[in-house]
Structure formats: C-alpha cells, structure tokens
Design a protein around this motif. Structure first.
Motif, PDB file in Angstrom:
ATOM      1  N   VAL A   1       0.853  -1.184   0.000  1.00 23.34           N
ATOM      2  CA  VAL A   1       0.000   0.000   0.000  1.00 23.34           C
ATOM      3  C   VAL A   1       0.893   1.239   0.000  1.00 23.34           C
ATOM      4  O   VAL A   1       1.756   1.390   0.869  1.00 23.34           O
ATOM      5  CB  VAL A   1      -0.947   0.027   1.219  1.00 23.34           C
ATOM      6  CG1 VAL A   1      -1.859   1.247   1.155  1.00 23.34           C
ATOM      7  CG2 VAL A   1      -1.769  -1.260   1.279  1.00 23.34           C
ATOM      8  N   LEU A   2       0.683   2.092  -0.980  1.00 22.41           N
ATOM      9  CA  LEU A   2       1.487   3.302  -1.132  1.00 22.41           C
ATOM     10  C   LEU A   2       0.585   4.524  -1.167  1.00 22.41           C
ATOM     11  O   LEU A   2      -0.520   4.481  -1.716  1.00 22.41           O
ATOM     12  CB  LEU A   2       2.291   3.252  -2.440  1.00 22.41           C
ATOM     13  CG  LEU A   2       3.255   2.084  -2.623  1.00 22.41           C
ATOM     14  CD1 LEU A   2       3.799   2.081  -4.040  1.00 22.41           C
ATOM     15  CD2 LEU A   2       4.397   2.173  -1.615  1.00 22.41           C
ATOM     16  N   ASP A   3       1.053   5.607  -0.575  1.00 23.29           N
ATOM     17  CA  ASP A   3       0.406   6.905  -0.733  1.00 23.29           C
ATOM     18  C   ASP A   3       1.162   7.684  -1.803  1.00 23.29           C
ATOM     19  O   ASP A   3       2.392   7.550  -1.919  1.00 23.29           O
ATOM     20  CB  ASP A   3       0.437   7.702   0.574  1.00 23.29           C
ATOM     21  CG  ASP A   3      -0.575   7.184   1.587  1.00 23.29           C
ATOM     22  OD1 ASP A   3      -1.475   6.423   1.184  1.00 23.29           O
ATOM     23  OD2 ASP A   3      -0.466   7.545   2.771  1.00 23.29           O
ATOM     24  N   GLY A   4       0.450   8.461  -2.555  1.00 24.92           N
ATOM     25  CA  GLY A   4       1.115   9.211  -3.614  1.00 24.92           C
ATOM     26  C   GLY A   4       0.449  10.534  -3.919  1.00 24.92           C
ATOM     27  O   GLY A   4      -0.646  10.830  -3.441  1.00 24.92           O
ATOM     28  N   ILE A   5       1.129  11.306  -4.731  1.00 18.62           N
ATOM     29  CA  ILE A   5       0.659  12.627  -5.141  1.00 18.62           C
ATOM     30  C   ILE A   5       1.061  12.844  -6.590  1.00 18.62           C
ATOM     31  O   ILE A   5       2.135  12.422  -7.019  1.00 18.62           O
ATOM     32  CB  ILE A   5       1.268  13.724  -4.223  1.00 18.62           C
ATOM     33  CG1 ILE A   5       0.792  15.120  -4.666  1.00 18.62           C
ATOM     34  CG2 ILE A   5       2.787  13.654  -4.198  1.00 18.62           C
ATOM     35  CD1 ILE A   5       1.230  16.235  -3.708  1.00 18.62           C
ATOM     36  N   LEU A   6       0.168  13.463  -7.347  1.00 17.99           N
ATOM     37  CA  LEU A   6       0.453  13.865  -8.720  1.00 17.99           C
ATOM     38  C   LEU A   6       0.051  15.324  -8.864  1.00 17.99           C
ATOM     39  O   LEU A   6      -1.111  15.672  -8.657  1.00 17.99           O
ATOM     40  CB  LEU A   6      -0.322  13.001  -9.703  1.00 17.99           C
ATOM     41  CG  LEU A   6      -0.232  13.388 -11.182  1.00 17.99           C
ATOM     42  CD1 LEU A   6       1.176  13.147 -11.717  1.00 17.99           C
ATOM     43  CD2 LEU A   6      -1.246  12.590 -12.016  1.00 17.99           C
ATOM     44  N   VAL A   7       1.015  16.188  -9.161  1.00 16.84           N
ATOM     45  CA  VAL A   7       0.742  17.616  -9.337  1.00 16.84           C
ATOM     46  C   VAL A   7       0.921  17.966 -10.807  1.00 16.84           C
ATOM     47  O   VAL A   7       1.953  17.656 -11.405  1.00 16.84           O
ATOM     48  CB  VAL A   7       1.677  18.483  -8.476  1.00 16.84           C
ATOM     49  CG1 VAL A   7       1.321  19.963  -8.644  1.00 16.84           C
ATOM     50  CG2 VAL A   7       1.589  18.087  -7.010  1.00 16.84           C
ATOM     51  N   THR A   8      -0.089  18.584 -11.387  1.00 13.96           N
ATOM     52  CA  THR A   8      -0.061  18.994 -12.790  1.00 13.96           C
ATOM     53  C   THR A   8       0.003  20.513 -12.849  1.00 13.96           C
ATOM     54  O   THR A   8      -0.729  21.202 -12.134  1.00 13.96           O
ATOM     55  CB  THR A   8      -1.312  18.496 -13.528  1.00 13.96           C
ATOM     56  OG1 THR A   8      -1.467  17.093 -13.305  1.00 13.96           O
ATOM     57  CG2 THR A   8      -1.213  18.757 -15.019  1.00 13.96           C
ATOM     58  N   THR A   9       0.865  21.039 -13.708  1.00 13.16           N
ATOM     59  CA  THR A   9       1.055  22.483 -13.791  1.00 13.16           C
ATOM     60  C   THR A   9       1.483  22.862 -15.209  1.00 13.16           C
ATOM     61  O   THR A   9       1.434  22.044 -16.124  1.00 13.16           O
ATOM     62  CB  THR A   9       2.085  22.942 -12.730  1.00 13.16           C
ATOM     63  OG1 THR A   9       2.174  24.367 -12.734  1.00 13.16           O
ATOM     64  CG2 THR A   9       3.454  22.335 -12.962  1.00 13.16           C
ATOM     65  N   ARG A  10       1.899  24.093 -15.389  1.00 14.72           N
ATOM     66  CA  ARG A  10       2.371  24.592 -16.687  1.00 14.72           C
ATOM     67  C   ARG A  10       3.464  25.619 -16.442  1.00 14.72           C
ATOM     68  O   ARG A  10       3.619  26.128 -15.322  1.00 14.72           O
ATOM     69  CB  ARG A  10       1.231  25.238 -17.474  1.00 14.72           C
ATOM     70  CG  ARG A  10       0.626  26.461 -16.778  1.00 14.72           C
ATOM     71  CD  ARG A  10      -0.352  27.191 -17.665  1.00 14.72           C
ATOM     72  NE  ARG A  10      -1.012  28.301 -16.994  1.00 14.72           N
ATOM     73  CZ  ARG A  10      -0.494  29.516 -16.843  1.00 14.72           C
ATOM     74  NH1 ARG A  10       0.734  29.774 -17.306  1.00 14.72           N
ATOM     75  NH2 ARG A  10      -1.161  30.472 -16.227  1.00 14.72           N
TER      76      ARG A  10
ATOM     77  N   LEU B   1       3.100  21.575 -20.571  1.00 13.99           N
ATOM     78  CA  LEU B   1       2.428  21.045 -19.404  1.00 13.99           C
ATOM     79  C   LEU B   1       3.430  20.163 -18.676  1.00 13.99           C
ATOM     80  O   LEU B   1       4.182  19.415 -19.304  1.00 13.99           O
ATOM     81  CB  LEU B   1       1.202  20.221 -19.792  1.00 13.99           C
ATOM     82  CG  LEU B   1       0.021  20.992 -20.388  1.00 13.99           C
ATOM     83  CD1 LEU B   1      -1.063  20.020 -20.828  1.00 13.99           C
ATOM     84  CD2 LEU B   1      -0.531  21.999 -19.393  1.00 13.99           C
ATOM     85  N   VAL B   2       3.458  20.266 -17.369  1.00 15.85           N
ATOM     86  CA  VAL B   2       4.403  19.507 -16.555  1.00 15.85           C
ATOM     87  C   VAL B   2       3.641  18.831 -15.427  1.00 15.85           C
ATOM     88  O   VAL B   2       2.791  19.450 -14.781  1.00 15.85           O
ATOM     89  CB  VAL B   2       5.493  20.421 -15.963  1.00 15.85           C
ATOM     90  CG1 VAL B   2       6.450  19.617 -15.093  1.00 15.85           C
ATOM     91  CG2 VAL B   2       6.252  21.145 -17.078  1.00 15.85           C
ATOM     92  N   SER B   3       3.917  17.558 -15.213  1.00 16.61           N
ATOM     93  CA  SER B   3       3.355  16.890 -14.039  1.00 16.61           C
ATOM     94  C   SER B   3       4.481  16.201 -13.287  1.00 16.61           C
ATOM     95  O   SER B   3       5.468  15.766 -13.875  1.00 16.61           O
ATOM     96  CB  SER B   3       2.273  15.883 -14.427  1.00 16.61           C
ATOM     97  OG  SER B   3       2.782  14.892 -15.278  1.00 16.61           O
TER      98      SER B   3
END
Length: 209
Positions: free
Chosen positions: A165-174, A181-183
């Motif tokens: 089980v893993l916690d994660g984050i994905l941030v999308t920006t520019r 576009l950058v993530s």
C-alpha cells in the motif's frame, strides 16, 4: 478540445501508465488562493505545496524545462519521447519502482484549462485502473508556479504476491510561457508520504520560462 485531450492523456502517463507516483492527503487547506475558474477545475478547498531546496547530499538535475534535486541514494533517468516531450524518473538504488517522476509535454498555448483537463484525465485513468482508492483533486498554490492542480490517492499493489500500500501525489502544472504542461508525482509507503524523501524531492522542482 481534441488536442487538449490528447495532451492531457500524455501528461497522465506520469503516474498512471507507469503508476510510478501518485495519494495520501498533502498540503494545507487555505482560503486565500484564487478560485478555480473552469468546469473541470477541482472543487472544494485549496492546498498549499511548500517549496524546499538544499536537501542534504542531493545533486541538482537540470533540463531545458526544469530543475530538480536528486536525493542521495537516488539516480535520475531521462526518457526522451521526441515531439511528445520527456520524462525523468528518480529511483532509489535497487528499487523496482521510481519514487518520483517528472513528465513534460510540449503544448502551444498551454493554459489553466489544459492543466485542469490533464488532471481530470489522470484521475479518470487512475480510477479506472482498479488499483487506487481515495482519489482527491484539489487546486494548489505553489510558490513559483502559475497554476497547479494536486491529486492525491492510495495505491493498492501486489508486489510478488505481497500486498503493498502506497500513498502518492500527482501535481499537474504549466510554465509561465504556456509552452509546456508539466506533471510530477511522488510515492511512499502508506502514512509516510509527507515525511518522505520523495515528497521532499518533489518540492524542489523549479520550472524555467
């Protein structure tokens, strides 16, 4: 709209196809950030991502688009996708999975709508994978970034017959020039994302132009 969807799908590759980094509830709700303006913008409260720098023992990795600090014990590997952009994985020595992934997709006129759309596509693909729970999208303020959307979630994986089980984050920006576009995604064992070296590395990301 078709081109925006195609770009959104490309950005979603960061954490969805590779499932290399993605959930857990990071950032602090704030009331001072601007309200998202688009249909696909995340609803609810806004979170703050605190930038950091100078990680002990880290080495800076640079491209024409961004820089990031690579923590001690991790190696950065770049994958060039030609006209479709590039990705850079940060992986701990001997690890089967990347801890951090940066994905860059060229997009002329990339704007806040494109950021929102990319985040929506990523959430839909992640949800459809059947591997993730507790998917939450939030508008994010991040000093030095024009506009960003954060997605957090929990990954439930099978690692050679052992539940992981893993916690994660994905941030999308520019970028400010609206040409990319950058993530960026990061993951860590459940309950340890915000105190992890992967999350610290994510917060060292800086965009150019």
């Amino acid at each position: 709209m078709r081109s925006m969807t195609r770009v959104a799908a490309a950005v979603a590759l960061t954490g969805i196809v590779a499932l290399g980094g993605c959930a857990g509830g990071t950032g602090n709700p704030t009331g001072g950030a601007s309200t998202p303006r688009y249909e696909v913008a995340p609803s609810g409260g806004t979170v703050t991502i605190e930038p950091t720098s100078g990680l002990d023992g880290s080495a800076e990795y640079e491209t024409d688009v961004f820089s990031i600090e690579v923590p001690s014990g991790m190696t950065a590997t770049k994958t060039d996708r030609g006209a479709a952009g590039m990705s850079v994985d940060l992986r701990a020595d001997g690890a089967a999975r990347a801890s951090v992934i940066v994905n860059v997709t060229p997009q002329k006129g990339a704007n806040d709508d494109a950021v929102n759309a990319a985040s929506v596509v990523a959430a839909a693909q992640l949800g459809g994978s059947g591997l993730a729970t507790d998917i939450v999208r939030s508008a994010a303020t991040w000093e030095g970034f024009a506009y960003a959307v954060q997605m957090t979630f929990t990954l439930n994986l099978d690692a050679n017959g052992t539940a992981q089980v893993l916690d994660g984050i994905l941030v999308t920006t520019r970028n400010e020039a609206r040409t990319y576009l950058v993530s960026i995604s990061a993951e860590a064992p459940a309950g340890g994302l915000t105190s992890s070296v992967a999350y610290d590395a994510l917060r060292t990301l800086r965009l150019k132009g």
